[in-house]
Design a protein around this motif. Structure first.
Motif, PDB file in Angstrom:
ATOM      1  N   ARG A   9       0.833  -1.181  -0.154  1.00 56.64           N
ATOM      2  CA  ARG A   9       0.056   0.059   0.097  1.00 56.64           C
ATOM      3  C   ARG A   9       1.050   1.196   0.265  1.00 56.64           C
ATOM      4  O   ARG A   9       1.784   1.207   0.701  1.00 56.64           O
ATOM      5  N   PRO A  20      -6.628  -6.406  -5.028  1.00 59.03           N
ATOM      6  CA  PRO A  20      -7.258  -6.864  -6.142  1.00 59.03           C
ATOM      7  C   PRO A  20      -7.906  -8.320  -5.886  1.00 59.03           C
ATOM      8  O   PRO A  20      -7.500  -9.072  -5.452  1.00 59.03           O
ATOM      9  N   ASP A  31     -10.885  -7.102  -9.722  1.00 62.66           N
ATOM     10  CA  ASP A  31     -11.231  -5.764  -9.505  1.00 62.66           C
ATOM     11  C   ASP A  31     -10.386  -4.862  -8.803  1.00 62.66           C
ATOM     12  O   ASP A  31      -9.602  -5.372  -7.562  1.00 62.66           O
ATOM     13  N   ILE A  32     -10.090  -3.727  -9.178  1.00 65.02           N
ATOM     14  CA  ILE A  32      -9.175  -2.720  -8.605  1.00 65.02           C
ATOM     15  C   ILE A  32     -10.011  -1.785  -8.006  1.00 65.02           C
ATOM     16  O   ILE A  32     -11.116  -1.207  -8.906  1.00 65.02           O
ATOM     17  N   HIS A  33      -9.893  -1.313  -7.075  1.00 68.18           N
ATOM     18  CA  HIS A  33     -10.562  -0.168  -6.443  1.00 68.18           C
ATOM     19  C   HIS A  33     -10.058   1.466  -6.406  1.00 68.18           C
ATOM     20  O   HIS A  33      -8.872   1.538  -6.296  1.00 68.18           O
ATOM     21  N   ALA A  34     -10.968   2.293  -6.419  1.00 73.15           N
ATOM     22  CA  ALA A  34     -10.259   3.742  -6.366  1.00 73.15           C
ATOM     23  C   ALA A  34      -9.979   3.974  -4.724  1.00 73.15           C
ATOM     24  O   ALA A  34     -10.582   3.574  -4.068  1.00 73.15           O
ATOM     25  N   ASP A  35      -8.639   4.436  -4.685  1.00 73.38           N
ATOM     26  CA  ASP A  35      -8.301   5.044  -3.291  1.00 73.38           C
ATOM     27  C   ASP A  35      -8.273   6.622  -3.004  1.00 73.38           C
ATOM     28  O   ASP A  35      -6.854   6.859  -3.424  1.00 73.38           O
ATOM     29  N   THR A  53      -5.107   3.994  -7.060  1.00 75.40           N
ATOM     30  CA  THR A  53      -5.380   2.933  -6.330  1.00 75.40           C
ATOM     31  C   THR A  53      -4.911   2.792  -5.046  1.00 75.40           C
ATOM     32  O   THR A  53      -5.284   1.648  -4.173  1.00 75.40           O
ATOM     33  N   LEU A  67      -4.345  -3.639 -17.075  1.00 76.04           N
ATOM     34  CA  LEU A  67      -5.599  -2.865 -16.634  1.00 76.04           C
ATOM     35  C   LEU A  67      -6.549  -2.698 -17.713  1.00 76.04           C
ATOM     36  O   LEU A  67      -6.240  -2.130 -18.626  1.00 76.04           O
ATOM     37  N   VAL A  98      -5.294   4.491 -12.583  1.00 78.01           N
ATOM     38  CA  VAL A  98      -6.143   3.971 -13.458  1.00 78.01           C
ATOM     39  C   VAL A  98      -6.685   5.357 -14.417  1.00 78.01           C
ATOM     40  O   VAL A  98      -7.146   6.166 -13.628  1.00 78.01           O
ATOM     41  N   ARG A 115     -14.954  -0.044  -7.504  1.00 76.35           N
ATOM     42  CA  ARG A 115     -14.374  -0.896  -8.484  1.00 76.35           C
ATOM     43  C   ARG A 115     -14.166  -0.094  -9.758  1.00 76.35           C
ATOM     44  O   ARG A 115     -15.411   0.173 -10.429  1.00 76.35           O
TER      45      ARG A 115
END
Length: 159
Positions: A9, A20, A31-35, A53, A67, A98, A115
């Motif tokens: 991280r 993921p 799946d990749i998440h917005a951070d 991310t 991606l 992303v 996601r």
């Protein structure tokens, strides 16, 4: 076949967000998440933004992580990845972002934990490029865009 991708991280990244994750046992993409914290990112129609991310990856030599867009975002909102597929090389250790673009007609809100993409791990084949004075001939030859389709200017025959 399973490949291990090391994940770290970013400083300040949200430890509560999942790494993921594959939605089903046979899913090709994780799946990749917005951070992005508490402040949503609004993508106006036609706008693009690099969405963090909060992750960094250690990808083994001989592999890449691609991606790719999420089909639901593309279908429902016209939101996709501008450089799809985006490649994360095995020797890159920086933050993973992303690059989203809104091709839809309405503003789109990216929220924390959403996601936003999927990651596909793929083997990489290195090539040796050789300069030559001529190339072998093929049926297609130098026919470019649209040359293999079925239309009045196409060389292809309908099936």
């Amino acid at each position: 076949m399973t490949v291990t991708i090391g994940i770290m991280r970013d400083a300040g990244g949200d430890d509560a967000l999942p790494l993921p994750t594959y939605a089903t046992a046979q899913a090709a993409g994780a799946d990749i998440h917005a951070d992005i914290g508490d402040d949503a990112i609004i993508l106006a129609p036609g706008a693009r933004a690099l969405i963090p991310t909060g992750l960094r990856m250690a990808i083994p030599a001989g592999y890449e992580v691609q991606l790719r867009p999420r089909s639901g975002l593309a279908l429902r909102h016209g939101v996709t990845l501008l450089n799809a597929p985006g490649t994360i090389d095995a020797d890159y250790r920086g933050p993973v972002g992303v690059l989203l673009v809104n091709h839809g007609q309405a503003p789109f809100e990216v929220t924390h934990g959403m996601r936003i993409a999927q990651a596909v791990v793929a083997p990489v084949t290195a090539a040796r490029f050789e300069l030559r004075v001529s190339l072998d001939q093929t049926e297609r030859g130098s026919g470019g865009f649209g040359s293999t389709g079925t239309g009045p200017t196409s060389k292809a025959q309908p099936r």
